[in-house]
Design a protein around this motif. Sequence first.
Motif, short mmCIF file in Angstrom:
data_model
loop_
_atom_site.label_atom_id
_atom_site.label_comp_id
_atom_site.label_asym_id
_atom_site.label_seq_id
_atom_site.Cartn_x
_atom_site.Cartn_y
_atom_site.Cartn_z
N PRO A 122 0.83 -1.22 0.00
CA PRO A 122 0.00 0.00 0.00
C PRO A 122 0.86 1.27 0.00
N GLN A 123 0.36 2.27 -0.70
CA GLN A 123 1.11 3.52 -0.83
C GLN A 123 0.35 4.67 -0.16
N ILE A 124 1.08 5.44 0.65
CA ILE A 124 0.53 6.65 1.25
C ILE A 124 1.04 7.83 0.43
N LYS A 125 0.13 8.69 -0.01
CA LYS A 125 0.51 9.85 -0.82
C LYS A 125 0.42 11.12 0.02
N THR A 126 1.40 11.98 -0.17
CA THR A 126 1.39 13.28 0.52
C THR A 126 1.51 14.40 -0.51
N TYR A 127 0.91 15.54 -0.19
CA TYR A 127 0.94 16.71 -1.08
C TYR A 127 1.33 17.92 -0.24
N TYR A 128 2.27 18.71 -0.75
CA TYR A 128 2.68 19.91 -0.02
C TYR A 128 3.10 20.98 -1.01
N ASN A 129 3.30 22.20 -0.50
CA ASN A 129 3.67 23.36 -1.32
C ASN A 129 5.07 23.81 -0.91
N PRO A 130 6.12 23.48 -1.69
CA PRO A 130 7.49 23.84 -1.29
C PRO A 130 7.77 25.33 -1.29
N SER A 131 6.89 26.13 -1.91
CA SER A 131 7.11 27.58 -1.92
C SER A 131 6.61 28.25 -0.65
N TYR A 134 5.63 27.22 5.88
CA TYR A 134 4.82 26.40 6.79
C TYR A 134 4.57 25.01 6.20
N SER A 135 4.29 24.97 4.90
CA SER A 135 4.03 23.70 4.25
C SER A 135 5.29 22.84 4.18
N SER A 136 6.42 23.45 3.87
CA SER A 136 7.69 22.70 3.83
C SER A 136 8.04 22.12 5.19
N SER A 137 7.80 22.91 6.24
CA SER A 137 8.08 22.44 7.60
C SER A 137 7.17 21.28 7.97
N ALA A 138 5.87 21.38 7.60
CA ALA A 138 4.93 20.30 7.89
C ALA A 138 5.31 19.03 7.14
N TYR A 139 5.74 19.18 5.91
CA TYR A 139 6.16 18.02 5.12
C TYR A 139 7.37 17.33 5.76
N GLU A 140 8.34 18.14 6.17
CA GLU A 140 9.55 17.57 6.78
C GLU A 140 9.23 16.87 8.09
N THR A 141 8.40 17.50 8.91
CA THR A 141 8.12 16.97 10.25
C THR A 141 7.15 15.79 10.21
N ILE A 142 6.05 15.94 9.48
CA ILE A 142 4.98 14.94 9.51
C ILE A 142 5.15 13.89 8.42
N SER A 143 5.32 14.35 7.17
CA SER A 143 5.38 13.41 6.06
C SER A 143 6.68 12.60 6.07
N THR A 144 7.79 13.26 6.35
CA THR A 144 9.08 12.56 6.32
C THR A 144 9.39 11.86 7.64
#
Length: 397
Positions: A122-131, A134-144
């Motif tokens: 199974p694959q979990i997909k994440t979407y974020y806005n690198p520009s 706040y979104s980059s920080s959430a991606y690094e902390t939660i998604s990664t």
Amino acid sequence: MKTIYKKELARIFKDKKMIFSVFFLPVLLMVGIMALVGSLSKSEMEKIQEHKSIVYMINQPDSFAQFMEAADFNISVKDIATDAEFENAKTKLRDGDADLIIEFPDNFDQVIASYQEGQDVPQIKTYYNPSEDYSSSAYETISTQGLEAYRQILLSQRIGDLNGIQIFTVNTDNPDMVVQDDQKASGKALGMMLPYFITILLFAGAMGLGVDMVAGEKERGTMASLLVTQVKRKSIVLGKVFALMTLSGISSVIYIVVMGVSFPKILGGDSGLNFEVTVEQIVMIGVLLVAIAFLYSSIIVLISVFAKDTKEASTYITPAYMVVLVIGLMTMFTTKDAGTMEYMIPFYNTALALKGILVNEVTMAQYGITLGVTLVLGAVLTVAIAKAFESEKVMNM
């Protein structure tokens, strides 16, 4: 020459306002700008850490909701149930009104629990806005980081002890993993900034004084009176160039001392900068600054000779100032070791040498080449200034 030299110095040192504006105002402005940038950067980082991330979830399983609650992430979770809500969430993510979208497969917990060898993973997909920060920080902390920890938990539930499949670990218990020369590391950090700022401030300070020494005297008519005296024009040239060199040298010493002391403090107490200069480094930097001041003074005086007033001189000098600015920026982003040929390039070599002295990587041969090229070029320009002073056509412009 001595009389001209003293006259130019007296004009500066007898005026307290001139002393402040020439020697202290530029460096105070630069330190203030650096402090402001550092403060704003620190404030922005604190805002990112304190920000409550807005995370949209699709098919969020109970196991992940429990994991997130136990992990105590600073987030606000919103569920997505329809395709329209998903598109709306992506629009918010694009506009900066949301920080992260996490999409789980249907019945994720059941799929994990009933997984058989050979089935699709199974694959979990994440979407974020690198520009968006706040979104980059959430991606690094939660998604990664968060999803990796969640994966380890599910894996341990499936097979038990993870050590059975863990071939090796990397630096899980190695507090001494960083092996570096702290003095060199601190010098490298300072070497990226100080040569650039010193070069720019040195040229800018000499530019204001040099324009007034020649073009300013032309504009006021005092140069014409000076030229009809029995003083040799060569003496006038040398007196003005050496006076400007002295003033520039003093200002550069003030700049490097103030910025060398303030730079680690501006970065903060946890910057790790612990820099100490040796007597040899001080002497090498001091001699090189004298040579740089001589070269810059010659350039500025030469350009000013061909201008009829200070406004015109400033216009002529601006392109030279831009060249120095660009060259200073080039040395800030240079990572490879410079070769001997690069130390033969005027202007660029002095910035390289200053950087090399701070990190103890410049050789005496490279330093000697830099010093020789700078002094020779300054001397050639000084001769050109003397020739220009001999021309009535040039001096009557």
